[in-house]
Design an enzyme around this catalytic site. Structure first.
Site, PDB file in Angstrom:
ATOM      1  N   CYS A   7       0.768  -1.331  -0.118  1.00  0.00           N
ATOM      2  CA  CYS A   7      -0.062   0.127   0.130  1.00  0.00           C
ATOM      3  C   CYS A   7       0.935   1.444   0.085  1.00  0.00           C
ATOM      4  O   CYS A   7       1.458   1.299   1.027  1.00  0.00           O
ATOM      5  CB  CYS A   7      -1.126  -0.164   1.353  1.00  0.00           C
ATOM      6  SG  CYS A   7      -1.749   1.463   1.717  1.00  0.00           S
TER       7      CYS A   7
ATOM      8  N   CYS B 175       0.152   3.892   2.635  1.00  0.00           N
ATOM      9  CA  CYS B 175       0.496   3.365   3.938  1.00  0.00           C
ATOM     10  C   CYS B 175       1.909   3.505   4.009  1.00  0.00           C
ATOM     11  O   CYS B 175       2.396   3.770   5.256  1.00  0.00           O
ATOM     12  CB  CYS B 175       0.394   1.855   4.144  1.00  0.00           C
ATOM     13  SG  CYS B 175      -1.319   1.129   3.841  1.00  0.00           S
TER      14      CYS B 175
END
Length: 125
Positions: free
Chosen positions: A30, A33
């Protein structure tokens, strides 16, 4: 305080044994993230009284499912075991600091009273 990794086995105990707990649900693949991770780490260093935890949603799919995670990153904030904040998306450092201040400033007696009212109303239905 450095961030800690939590698992399905340690999630409940971490949330219940610590006054304030922030949980970052993330995954290795991600992009947002990865952008949020250093912000989360930096802010954690400024708040030794707050537990900063991380859950790898790939490795801990059961806890991600139980928590209803539909997008990552997702940040949750708990105080006295009560979920107070649950939002998908990375926060800038300033907003993360504001969230921590808001959680610290809450009157938990008032929050607990409202939770008890809601539970009583739900049982009455």
């Amino acid at each position: 305080m450095p961030t800690i990794d939590i698992t399905t086995e340690t999630f409940e105990q971490t949330v219940s044994d610590n006054d304030i707990v922030l949980v970052d649900f993330w995954a290795e693949w991600c992009g947002p993230c990865k952008q949020f991770a250093p912000i989360y780490e930096q802010v954690s260093a400024k708040h030794p009284d707050v537990t900063f935890a991380k859950v790898d949603t790939e490795a801990e799919q059961e806890i991600a499912s139980q928590a209803g995670i539909q997008a990552i990153p997702t940040l949750m904030a708990f105080r006295d075991g009560i979920l107070l904040f649950n939002q998908a998306g990375a926060l800038p450092a300033k907003q993360l600091e504001q969230l921590i201040t808001q959680v610290k400033d809450l009157d938990m007696d008032e929050v607990k009273a409202k939770v008890a009212e809601q539970q009583a109303a739900a049982q009455a239905e």
